[in-house]
Every structure is written in structure tokens, then in C-alpha cells.
Design a protein around this motif. Structure first.
Motif, PDB file in Angstrom:
ATOM      1  N   SER A 102     -11.978  -4.393  11.977  1.00 30.14           N
ATOM      2  CA  SER A 102     -10.728  -5.046  11.606  1.00 30.14           C
ATOM      3  C   SER A 102      -9.618  -4.013  11.461  1.00 30.14           C
ATOM      4  CB  SER A 102     -10.888  -5.810  10.286  1.00 30.14           C
ATOM      5  OG  SER A 102      -9.636  -6.244   9.792  1.00 30.14           O
ATOM      6  N   LEU A 103      -8.425  -4.367  11.937  1.00 26.30           N
ATOM      7  CA  LEU A 103      -7.270  -3.491  11.762  1.00 26.30           C
ATOM      8  C   LEU A 103      -6.893  -3.341  10.293  1.00 26.30           C
ATOM      9  CD1 LEU A 103      -4.970  -4.574  14.737  1.00 26.30           C
ATOM     10  CD2 LEU A 103      -6.383  -2.530  14.543  1.00 26.30           C
ATOM     11  N   ARG A 104      -7.408  -4.202   9.453  1.00 31.55           N
ATOM     12  CA  ARG A 104      -7.175  -4.083   8.008  1.00 31.55           C
ATOM     13  C   ARG A 104      -7.624  -2.703   7.508  1.00 31.55           C
ATOM     14  NH1 ARG A 104      -6.967  -8.359   4.123  1.00 31.55           N
ATOM     15  NH2 ARG A 104      -7.756  -9.761   5.754  1.00 31.55           N
ATOM     16  N   SER A 105      -8.687  -2.174   8.119  1.00 35.11           N
ATOM     17  CA  SER A 105      -9.258  -0.913   7.655  1.00 35.11           C
ATOM     18  C   SER A 105      -8.364   0.286   7.955  1.00 35.11           C
ATOM     19  CB  SER A 105     -10.632  -0.695   8.295  1.00 35.11           C
ATOM     20  OG  SER A 105     -10.517  -0.524   9.704  1.00 35.11           O
ATOM     21  N   VAL A 106      -7.417   0.141   8.892  1.00 33.88           N
ATOM     22  CA  VAL A 106      -6.522   1.255   9.226  1.00 33.88           C
ATOM     23  C   VAL A 106      -5.082   0.975   8.825  1.00 33.88           C
ATOM     24  CG1 VAL A 106      -7.956   2.140  11.089  1.00 33.88           C
ATOM     25  CG2 VAL A 106      -6.245   0.391  11.606  1.00 33.88           C
ATOM     26  N   CYS A 107      -4.858  -0.150   8.164  1.00 37.38           N
ATOM     27  CA  CYS A 107      -3.512  -0.479   7.681  1.00 37.38           C
ATOM     28  C   CYS A 107      -3.239   0.274   6.382  1.00 37.38           C
ATOM     29  CB  CYS A 107      -3.396  -1.981   7.439  1.00 37.38           C
ATOM     30  SG  CYS A 107      -1.774  -2.519   6.822  1.00 37.38           S
ATOM     31  N   PRO A 108      -2.087   0.922   6.251  1.00 35.59           N
ATOM     32  CA  PRO A 108      -1.774   1.647   5.020  1.00 35.59           C
ATOM     33  C   PRO A 108      -1.834   0.732   3.799  1.00 35.59           C
ATOM     34  CG  PRO A 108      -0.211   2.213   6.750  1.00 35.59           C
ATOM     35  CD  PRO A 108      -1.022   1.064   7.267  1.00 35.59           C
ATOM     36  N   PRO A 109      -2.338   1.224   2.675  1.00 39.92           N
ATOM     37  CA  PRO A 109      -2.535   0.367   1.495  1.00 39.92           C
ATOM     38  C   PRO A 109      -1.249  -0.142   0.872  1.00 39.92           C
ATOM     39  CG  PRO A 109      -2.973   2.672   0.978  1.00 39.92           C
ATOM     40  CD  PRO A 109      -2.827   2.599   2.454  1.00 39.92           C
ATOM     41  N   HIS A 110      -0.097   0.486   1.179  1.00 31.52           N
ATOM     42  CA  HIS A 110       1.147   0.020   0.568  1.00 31.52           C
ATOM     43  C   HIS A 110       1.705  -1.226   1.270  1.00 31.52           C
ATOM     44  CE1 HIS A 110       2.783   2.477   3.888  1.00 31.52           C
ATOM     45  NE2 HIS A 110       3.868   1.732   3.791  1.00 31.52           N
ATOM     46  N   LEU A 111       1.065  -1.640   2.368  1.00 36.26           N
ATOM     47  CA  LEU A 111       1.492  -2.852   3.070  1.00 36.26           C
ATOM     48  C   LEU A 111       0.534  -3.997   2.768  1.00 36.26           C
ATOM     49  CD1 LEU A 111       2.370  -1.284   6.554  1.00 36.26           C
ATOM     50  CD2 LEU A 111       3.922  -1.806   4.662  1.00 36.26           C
TER      51      LEU A 111
END
Length: 218
Positions: free
Chosen positions: A31-40
Motif C-alpha cells: 500500500s502507498l500508505r506505507s510510504v506516505c509522510p505521516p504529517h499527511l
């Protein structure tokens, strides 16, 4: 996943906060969730329930978000399965803010794989074609960059395009994936009509032709 991480690394640094919507978010092979910055804030949508899905769509061509309410939309390995991807593209433009980014990753080659249908492949001019479609529908957008990434231990070569809603804001995003990532062909950047690393045949066809040529010589 590598292409998606490059997108977030290059473009998300310009966003202090915001909402990311992932279309086709079911976690099948990651999932792209795993590489999305946590501030988003990451919202996964799909037309079926599953791991990584926060919102199940009643209509695959209608996103349950207000006009101009989303900062980033991402979609990986989904548009080839969308029967009317051009309708979905306009819906993405509707929910994006201006400026707003859309990251599209779709196969440029590969085998027939139904999920539940398999309809399309995307080639180097696909991004520009979608911009033409948007403009004909009164939507101001542009392609900041696009390319086809080379195969990585698989048959797939991914077409990647980064769209910007609100072309007048292009100066806010000066960095490009293609400035740091070189393992691609048929790359294009905004303001330059020439291809970077031009190549007529995808890697699977190159290998096929090479094998046929070798067989004919033996």
C-alpha cells in the motif's frame, strides 16, 4: 512502491499538511500508505472492502469528497481496471484543490490480469492525452512529468505521470522525480516536448526480438 515513494519524497515536501486520497487502495501487494509522510492524512478508497480501505465507493466514478477539498490523489495499478478511466480522471480533478497533485501509476505493458476486468495500458503520450481531455472539459491541468520505469524483477513497466491541477502553480513544484531517478525511458517534463531516454520497444519485446534474432542465427 518505489515509484510511489519517489513521488512522496519529491513532492510531499512542499505540503506542510493536507489530505491524500488513494484510489484503488486495497492492500493486495502493498500500500502507498506505507510510504506516505505521516504529517499527511491518508484516506484509502476502493469499491470493495479490504485491508487498507477506509471508504467503500457506491459508484466507482463518484468520489465522496467536496469540490476542491483534497490536496493529493494517488492511484497505482488501478486505472487499467477502470472501464471509464477518463470519467474517473475528471472526478479526481473535481475533488482536487488548486494547486493539487495527482500521481498516476498504470502498466505500460504486461499480461492480461482481470481484477475484475483488465481494459487498458498506458503509453508515453497518455498523460498529455488526459490533459487534453481535461481542458476540453474546462479543467486547467498539466503534466509536471511522466516516464515509464524499467522492469524490476517482473514483467511490468509502469507508466508514471504527475498531474497538477492549476497549471499556473507549476513554479511551486520545481523538483522532478526524473532529476534523481534514472532507471526509466520515454520521460517527459513540463516545458520540454522531447523525450528523455527515448525507446520504441518495451523491455519484454526487446528480449523477445533478441531471442528471435539469436535463434535465427543458430
Amino acid at each position: 512502491m518505489n515509484n510511489g515513494k519517489l513521488f512522496f519524497d519529491i513532492y510531499a515536501t512542499k505540503l506542510a499538511q493536507g489530505v491524500v486520497v488513494d484510489i484503488g487502495a486495497q492492500d493486495v501487494n502493498g500500500s502507498l500508505r506505507s510510504v506516505c509522510p505521516p504529517h499527511l492524512k491518508f484516506i484509502g478508497v476502493d469499491f470493495v472492502q479490504g485491508r487498507g480501505v477506509d471508504v467503500v465507493l457506491d459508484d466507482p466514478y463518484r468520489l465522496p469528497f467536496e469540490d476542491a477539498s483534497v490536496d493529493v490523489v494517488v492511484s497505482s495499478s488501478c486505472f487499467e481496471h477502470s472501464e471509464l478511466f477518463w470519467v474517473l480522471f475528471l472526478e479526481i480533478m473535481r475533488v482536487l484543490k488548486s494547486p493539487g497533485l495527482f500521481y498516476l501509476n498504470a502498466p505500460s505493458n504486461g499480461t492480461f490480469h482481470r481484477y475484475p476486468v483488465d481494459c487498458w495500458r498506458f503509453y508515453p503520450d497518455s498523460g498529455r492525452a488526459l490533459v487534453t481531455w481535461a481542458q476540453r472539459n474546462g479543467v486547467d491541468t498539466c503534466v509536471l512529468e511522466s516516464y515509464v520505469s524499467r522492469q524490476d524483477a517482473a514483467v511490468w513497466s509502469d507508466f508514471v505521470a504527475v498531474f497538477l491541477k492549476g497549471s499556473e502553480h507549476a513554479g511551486l513544484f520545481p523538483a522532478r522525480i526524473t532529476q534523481v531517478f534514472k532507471d526509466f525511458y520515454n520521460g517527459q517534463v513540463l516545458g520540454d516536448s522531447k523525450f528523455m531516454n527515448p525507446q520504441e520497444y518495451p523491455e519484454d519485446l526487446q528480449r523477445l526480438y533478441a531471442a528471435e534474432q539469436q535463434a535465427s542465427q543458430t
